[in-house]
Design a protein around this motif. Structure first.
Motif, short mmCIF file in Angstrom:
data_model
loop_
_atom_site.label_atom_id
_atom_site.label_comp_id
_atom_site.label_asym_id
_atom_site.label_seq_id
_atom_site.Cartn_x
_atom_site.Cartn_y
_atom_site.Cartn_z
N LEU A 1 0.91 -1.17 0.05
CA LEU A 1 -0.10 -0.01 -0.03
C LEU A 1 0.99 1.37 -0.02
O LEU A 1 1.83 1.22 0.95
CB LEU A 1 -0.88 -0.07 1.30
CG LEU A 1 -1.83 -1.23 1.63
CD1 LEU A 1 -2.37 -1.11 2.76
CD2 LEU A 1 -2.61 -1.35 0.29
N GLY A 2 0.65 2.26 -0.97
CA GLY A 2 1.38 3.35 -0.97
C GLY A 2 0.94 4.46 -1.78
O GLY A 2 -0.14 4.26 -2.53
N GLN A 3 1.84 5.67 -1.84
CA GLN A 3 1.10 6.70 -2.52
C GLN A 3 1.89 6.99 -4.08
O GLN A 3 3.04 6.87 -3.94
CB GLN A 3 1.48 7.81 -1.72
CG GLN A 3 1.29 9.25 -2.36
CD GLN A 3 -0.25 9.63 -2.57
OE1 GLN A 3 -1.08 8.82 -2.41
NE2 GLN A 3 -0.28 10.25 -3.40
N GLN A 4 1.28 6.91 -5.01
CA GLN A 4 1.45 7.13 -6.28
C GLN A 4 2.56 6.31 -6.88
O GLN A 4 3.67 6.41 -6.88
CB GLN A 4 2.16 8.65 -6.15
CG GLN A 4 1.27 9.70 -5.85
CD GLN A 4 -0.11 9.59 -6.84
OE1 GLN A 4 -0.34 9.20 -7.79
NE2 GLN A 4 -1.18 10.20 -6.22
N ALA A 5 1.99 5.14 -7.35
CA ALA A 5 2.75 4.32 -8.24
C ALA A 5 2.78 4.97 -9.73
O ALA A 5 2.01 6.01 -9.89
CB ALA A 5 1.93 2.96 -8.58
N LEU B 1 -4.21 6.13 4.20
CA LEU B 1 -4.62 5.00 3.69
C LEU B 1 -5.89 5.32 2.68
O LEU B 1 -7.07 6.02 3.25
CB LEU B 1 -5.04 4.10 4.63
CG LEU B 1 -5.66 2.68 3.98
CD1 LEU B 1 -4.39 2.14 3.10
CD2 LEU B 1 -6.12 1.68 4.80
N SER B 2 -5.69 5.38 1.47
CA SER B 2 -6.69 5.65 0.62
C SER B 2 -7.34 4.29 -0.38
O SER B 2 -6.41 3.30 -0.58
CB SER B 2 -6.32 6.45 -0.71
OG SER B 2 -5.73 7.75 -0.26
N LEU B 3 -8.51 4.22 -0.20
CA LEU B 3 -9.20 3.18 -1.22
C LEU B 3 -10.11 3.94 -2.47
O LEU B 3 -10.82 4.54 -1.95
CB LEU B 3 -10.36 2.40 -0.30
CG LEU B 3 -9.43 1.71 0.95
CD1 LEU B 3 -10.41 1.16 1.85
CD2 LEU B 3 -8.53 0.82 0.74
N MET B 4 -9.79 3.37 -3.40
CA MET B 4 -10.20 4.05 -4.67
C MET B 4 -10.69 2.90 -5.79
O MET B 4 -10.23 1.88 -5.98
CB MET B 4 -9.34 5.10 -5.24
CG MET B 4 -8.71 6.30 -4.25
SD MET B 4 -7.85 7.32 -5.07
CE MET B 4 -6.30 6.37 -5.49
N ALA B 5 -11.50 3.33 -6.39
CA ALA B 5 -12.09 2.80 -7.70
C ALA B 5 -11.42 3.41 -8.81
O ALA B 5 -11.49 4.92 -8.70
CB ALA B 5 -13.30 2.79 -7.88
N GLY B 6 -10.99 2.79 -9.95
CA GLY B 6 -10.51 3.46 -11.28
C GLY B 6 -11.04 3.02 -12.53
O GLY B 6 -11.74 1.92 -12.43
N ILE C 1 -8.08 0.31 -6.27
CA ILE C 1 -6.90 0.70 -5.90
C ILE C 1 -6.66 0.82 -4.24
O ILE C 1 -7.64 1.37 -3.72
CB ILE C 1 -6.37 2.07 -6.57
CG1 ILE C 1 -6.35 1.86 -8.18
CG2 ILE C 1 -5.07 2.60 -6.17
CD1 ILE C 1 -6.71 2.99 -8.92
N ALA C 2 -5.54 0.61 -3.82
CA ALA C 2 -5.20 0.80 -2.50
C ALA C 2 -3.93 1.58 -2.27
O ALA C 2 -2.79 1.13 -2.80
CB ALA C 2 -5.30 -0.39 -1.36
N GLU C 3 -4.02 2.52 -1.65
CA GLU C 3 -2.57 3.09 -1.15
C GLU C 3 -2.35 3.73 0.14
O GLU C 3 -3.32 4.06 0.57
CB GLU C 3 -2.39 4.41 -2.45
CG GLU C 3 -3.26 5.68 -2.09
CD GLU C 3 -3.17 6.58 -3.45
OE1 GLU C 3 -2.62 6.19 -4.35
OE2 GLU C 3 -3.54 7.61 -2.95
N GLY C 4 -1.25 3.50 0.55
CA GLY C 4 -1.03 4.50 1.88
C GLY C 4 0.41 5.12 2.01
O GLY C 4 1.38 5.10 1.08
N HIS C 5 0.55 5.84 2.85
CA HIS C 5 1.87 6.81 3.07
C HIS C 5 1.96 7.05 4.61
O HIS C 5 1.11 7.14 5.44
CB HIS C 5 1.65 8.00 2.09
CG HIS C 5 3.09 8.74 2.02
ND1 HIS C 5 3.93 8.26 1.27
CD2 HIS C 5 3.34 9.98 2.25
CE1 HIS C 5 4.85 9.01 1.05
NE2 HIS C 5 4.72 10.04 1.65
#
Length: 262
Positions: A14-18, A120-125, A87-91
């Motif tokens: 999980l993380g920010q900005q792939a 922590l972000s949970l998103m749809a793309g 999409i899951a991302e965290g920082h």
């Protein structure tokens, strides 16, 4: 002696900005997965940290970064099927600095400032476009949206303990993003990503980032990713002791690893 150390710790999947995700450059009726982890070096960090009405400035340049190992880690996990993605991302960012208070009852005095932020972000793309340039290289454009959970912990401590103020704020906010990905050459992909969150929700006027990245694919699964990233946050809320907030900007290069799970 002025001391500033800006450390980061990332979530492995999980993380920010792939950056360039090759999954969005092709179509598939089955689910496919992509994860990345990168190290981000903030060669420029400036802004203000405020706790209980007392504020201290942050100012980090390239020389400071090289001297004090100014570093953060970041990553991301995506699952795509056709034009639809999850999409899951965290920082996580941590800041520790000896500085001079600029506002509040302790203005003009030396203080120790600590600030840590995690989200922590949970998103749809959704992929809006998939095509090829005149040279045959593929491109794709997708949009993303969802919710982000934030946790901000800060403290300001005066010399000898004359001032000891701190606290933690937690909040949810909306987040949106856009990404343009394209094939640069055989084995090379590029991407430009912009995201924004807050929009005044729960005290966060606006947080945004912009990332320009390149991925070098070694095979169908493994890639080296690198590029440049800028992040900015402007958050402030009122607490019993006074204003509490962070107005910070960071810019710098990153390098990492990405893996595709088909």
């Amino acid at each position: 002696m002025r001391y500033l150390k800006f450390l980061g710790l990332g979530f492995v999947i999980l993380g920010q900005q792939a950056v360039a995700n090759p999954l969005v450059l092709t179509d598939s009726d089955s689910w496919r997965y992509h994860g990345s982890l990168a190290l981000f070096a903030a060669t420029s960090t400036t802004g203000t940290v405020t706790v209980d009405g007392s504020a201290a400035d942050v100012d980090l340049d390239l020389g400071d970064a090289l001297d004090y190992l100014d570093l953060t880690a970041t990553g991301r996990f995506e699952a795509w099927r056709g034009n639809f993605g999850l999409i899951a991302e965290g920082h996580y960012i941590g800041l520790s600095e000896s500085a001079t208070a600029t506002e509040g009852g302790f203005a003009g005095n030396s203080v120790e400032v600590e600030s840590t932020q995690a989200w922590l972000s949970l998103m749809a793309g959704y992929r809006l476009a998939l095509g090829s340039f005149a040279n045959g290289r593929p491109y794709a454009f997708d949009v993303q949206g969802g919710a982000r959970y934030n946790r901000l912990t800060q403290s300001i401590v005066g010399s000898g303990g004359a001032l000891d103020a701190g606290g933690t704020e937690r909040w949810w906010e909306p987040v949106v993003a856009t990404r343009f990905t394209w094939g640069l050459a055989d084995g090379w992909d590029g991407a430009f990503v912009v995201d924004a969150s807050g929009f005044g929700a729960n005290g966060n006027d606006l947080a945004w980032s912009a990332t320009l990245g390149v991925a070098r694919r070694f095979n169908d699964r493994s890639s080296l990713v690198f590029g440049w990233r800028h992040y900015d946050i402007d958050f402030q809320t009122s607490r019993a002791g006074g204003p509490f907030g962070a107005d910070l900007s960071s810019s710098g290069p990153f390098i990492g690893y990405a893996h595709t799970f088909n």
